[in-house]
Motif scaffolding. Structure first.
Motif, PDB file in Angstrom:
ATOM      1  N   ARG A 433      16.399 -60.419 -77.532  1.00  0.00           N
ATOM      2  CA  ARG A 433      15.233 -60.443 -78.423  1.00  0.00           C
ATOM      3  C   ARG A 433      14.480 -59.116 -78.382  1.00  0.00           C
ATOM      4  O   ARG A 433      13.986 -58.633 -79.406  1.00  0.00           O
ATOM      5  CB  ARG A 433      14.297 -61.586 -78.036  1.00  0.00           C
ATOM      6  N   LEU A 434      14.403 -58.515 -77.203  1.00  0.00           N
ATOM      7  CA  LEU A 434      13.739 -57.225 -77.067  1.00  0.00           C
ATOM      8  C   LEU A 434      14.473 -56.152 -77.867  1.00  0.00           C
ATOM      9  O   LEU A 434      13.855 -55.328 -78.565  1.00  0.00           O
ATOM     10  CB  LEU A 434      13.667 -56.847 -75.589  1.00  0.00           C
ATOM     11  N   GLN A 436      16.346 -56.661 -80.465  1.00  0.00           N
ATOM     12  CA  GLN A 436      16.133 -56.949 -81.883  1.00  0.00           C
ATOM     13  C   GLN A 436      14.765 -56.443 -82.355  1.00  0.00           C
ATOM     14  O   GLN A 436      14.647 -55.856 -83.439  1.00  0.00           O
ATOM     15  CB  GLN A 436      16.253 -58.451 -82.128  1.00  0.00           C
ATOM     16  N   TYR A 437      13.733 -56.657 -81.530  1.00  0.00           N
ATOM     17  CA  TYR A 437      12.388 -56.197 -81.883  1.00  0.00           C
ATOM     18  C   TYR A 437      12.361 -54.674 -82.065  1.00  0.00           C
ATOM     19  O   TYR A 437      11.807 -54.158 -83.050  1.00  0.00           O
ATOM     20  CB  TYR A 437      11.397 -56.618 -80.798  1.00  0.00           C
ATOM     21  N   GLU A 440      14.065 -53.443 -85.184  1.00  0.00           N
ATOM     22  CA  GLU A 440      13.266 -53.665 -86.392  1.00  0.00           C
ATOM     23  C   GLU A 440      12.195 -52.601 -86.594  1.00  0.00           C
ATOM     24  O   GLU A 440      11.648 -52.488 -87.700  1.00  0.00           O
ATOM     25  CB  GLU A 440      12.625 -55.053 -86.332  1.00  0.00           C
ATOM     26  N   GLN A 441      11.897 -51.819 -85.563  1.00  0.00           N
ATOM     27  CA  GLN A 441      10.891 -50.761 -85.701  1.00  0.00           C
ATOM     28  C   GLN A 441      11.454 -49.515 -86.384  1.00  0.00           C
ATOM     29  O   GLN A 441      10.694 -48.611 -86.740  1.00  0.00           O
ATOM     30  CB  GLN A 441      10.340 -50.381 -84.317  1.00  0.00           C
ATOM     31  N   ILE A 526       6.571 -58.698 -72.072  1.00  0.00           N
ATOM     32  CA  ILE A 526       7.621 -59.646 -72.444  1.00  0.00           C
ATOM     33  C   ILE A 526       8.050 -60.451 -71.212  1.00  0.00           C
ATOM     34  O   ILE A 526       8.818 -59.960 -70.379  1.00  0.00           O
ATOM     35  CB  ILE A 526       8.855 -58.925 -73.034  1.00  0.00           C
TER      36      ILE A 526
END
Length: 543
Positions: A433-434, A436-437, A440-441, A526
């Motif tokens: 998830r990290l 993926q985040y 997305e930036q 996180i």
């Protein structure tokens, strides 16, 4: 490869791939060591500074090298590394190769057809063999290469063929690139080869030491070459010849940081005995039977698996006794092929080896009258449930016991153990998830500074590995010292404790996880869903 052995290979390979894909895509249960090798392969190809040396010198390179062809496709298909599919594609063929070698040992022995297929199937379906054929760990290539060496040494003990001896040595030499334990097998087998060569020449040339020395050199040269080349390359590139022991990322440092070794004494010995016993439950009974039959038949062949596999088991037990390694069941996995080969060798010898060029001291194989193969096969069958139960026991199997919650889900079980097992299965989901985040930036290359002590799972999961500045980059130290100057936007940190103490960022900025190290501002915290996995903090570099 004959059509029959090809069928054995492809059938077992398909089984291990199927199990591996189920674990990777459906269950999403991974071994950390497996993902770290995926990360190494991807770093070689797609990091900011792609180069072969990025594969690293702390751990053996074979498992990562074996993934490079498929990892090369992860630029177009990131799921190949995100879910560890490249690791499955590496370990499954190797473990299928180990099954083929066991099958061939049985065929070489001249066993009855029912015994050949029974031992082949029981070895292939052993739960530890299935699991390590499916999970991308180094055990698969290591076992395959040791089984190949054992088979060739068994042949050489009769044929005296230089080809058999050479291939056995090559197998051990490559095995060193899978696991360092191969040095123990290589050393023990070299002594065996020299002693047997001396015994063969005792009548024709009782004073000459040249034949045993030459045979010993021929056999040992590949493993010595592997050791020297790997150590020398490591020293030239990193300054550490034996990074496994001297590096802050090595096994010795991990043990010190994690506190995972034993304190020695009888408890450590008992643990090692228990590990061997659950992987090869019939070994205590078979050992005297095999020894008695070998003595009666004048059969040297059963000594060979004992020397090779026994050396690895002895090394694992000694290492744990001295507090040099972790209490992992997989370190004793050689008990499984040792048991299988000894069951085969309970059967009488039939037929002769076909050799390219028999040596001067080749001896025809005796034909034995009777054996105890049915007893051995029965003991092999009875041992499978014992191994399966042991794999799910947290006291005996630290790395596999979480499979209980996968295989036997129970929503009514709210125990602490069940909760821990669920967290083990959830390991590395936070890192996905990290990754993926951060993807997305849409950050430019070199925007995130991160060590791979824990960050390897981020590298495997990201679509944009070039975003990260990692220790294998040639300019990592320069960027670590002046991140803002080099365009770094974020720093990913873990607590400066346990294994996190070896993190290069924590060593450069000891308070960064708590305060930002006076160079950054907290952007995101996180919490980690995985067991024994650290909380992450993402810090934005101050302008």
């Amino acid at each position: 490869m004959t059509p029959r052995t090809a069928r054995v290979f492809w059938a077992t390979c398909a089984l291990y791939v199927a199990v591996g894909l189920w674990l990777a895509l459906e269950v999403r249960y991974y071994q950390g060591d497996s993902l770290s090798r995926v990360s190494a392969a991807r770093t070689v190809l797609f990091s900011r500074d792609p180069h072969l040396a990025a594969i690293g010198f702390v751990f053996t390179p074979l498992t990562a090298i074996g993934q490079l062809p498929l990892a090369a496709l992860s630029g177009w298909f990131p799921d190949l590394t995100r879910f560890g599919i490249t690791a499955v594609a590496m370990s499954a063929p190797f473990m299928a190769g180990a099954v083929v070698q066991i099958h061939k040992i049985a065929c070489d022995r001249g066993c009855a057809t029912w015994l050949v297929w029974t031992v082949t199937a029981l070895f292939a379906l052993n739960p530890m063999i299935v699991y390590y054929g499916a999970n991308g760990m180094s055990e698969a290539p290591f076992l395959m290469l040791l089984c190949w060496a054992v088979r060739r040494l068994i042949r050489w003990s009769s044929t005296d063929d230089v080809h058999d001896l050479t291939f056995a040595g090559v197998a051990i030499g490559i095995a060193y690139l899978a696991r360092y334990d191969a040095l123990a097998a290589g050393g023990a087998a070299t002594v065996f080869v020299m002693l047997l060569a001396r015994w063969r020449t005792r009548a024709s040339d009782p004073r000459s030491v040249h034949p045993p020395i030459l045979d010993g050199i021929l056999f040992a040269s590949p493993v010595v070459l592997s050791f020297v080349v790997f150590a020398a390359t490591s020293w030239l590139i990193t300054g550490d010849a034996l990074a496994q022991f001297s590096s802050s990322y090595g096994n010795a440092a991990i043990l010190e940081q994690s506190g995972g070794g034993s304190t020695g004494g009888l408890a450590a010995i008992a643990f090692s005995v228990a590990e061997v016993a659950v992987l090869g439950p019939a070994l205590p009974l078979l050992m005297p039977l095999v020894a008695a039959l070998a003595w009666r038949r004048r059969d040297l062949e059963p000594v060979i698996p004992f020397v090779v596999f026994g050396a690895v088991l002895g090394f694992a037990a000694l290492s744990y006794l001295r507090g040099m390694t972790f209490p992992f069941l997989r370190f004793y996995l050689c008990a499984v092929p040792l048991l299988a080969v000894w069951v085969i060798q309970l059967a009488p010898r039939r037929g002769q080896f076909v050799s390219r060029r028999p040596g001067a001291h080749a001896v025809p194989r005796r034909t034995d009258e009777r054996g105890l193969a049915p007893l051995g096969a029965a003991l092999l069958v009875l041992g499978l449930p014992i191994t399966f139960v042991a794999m799910l026991d947290p006291n005996l199997s630290q790395e596999q016991h979480a499979l209980r919650t996968v295989l036997f889900p129970d929503s009514q079980d709210t125990s602490d153990l069940r909760e821990q097992q669920e967290r083990v299965v959830a390991s590395f989901s936070t890192e996905r998830r990290l990754a993926q985040y951060l993807d997305e930036q849409n950050l430019p290359p070199g925007s995130v500074l991160m060590d791979t002590v824990y960050g390897f799972a981020v590298i495997t999961a990201t679509d944009r590995p070039g975003t990260y500045v990692v220790p294998s980059d040639a300019d990592f130290t320069e960027i670590l010292n002046r991140p803002a100057q080099y365009g770094v936007k974020y720093i990913l940190t873990v607590p400066n404790e346990g294994r996190g103490a070896s993190d290069a960022i924590n060593r450069r900025y000891p308070t960064i996880f708590e305060t930002g190290g006076e160079i950054s501002t907290l952007e995101l915290e996180i919490p980690n869903d995985g067991d024994n996995q650290p909380m992450w903090r993402l810090w934005r570099i101050d302008d």
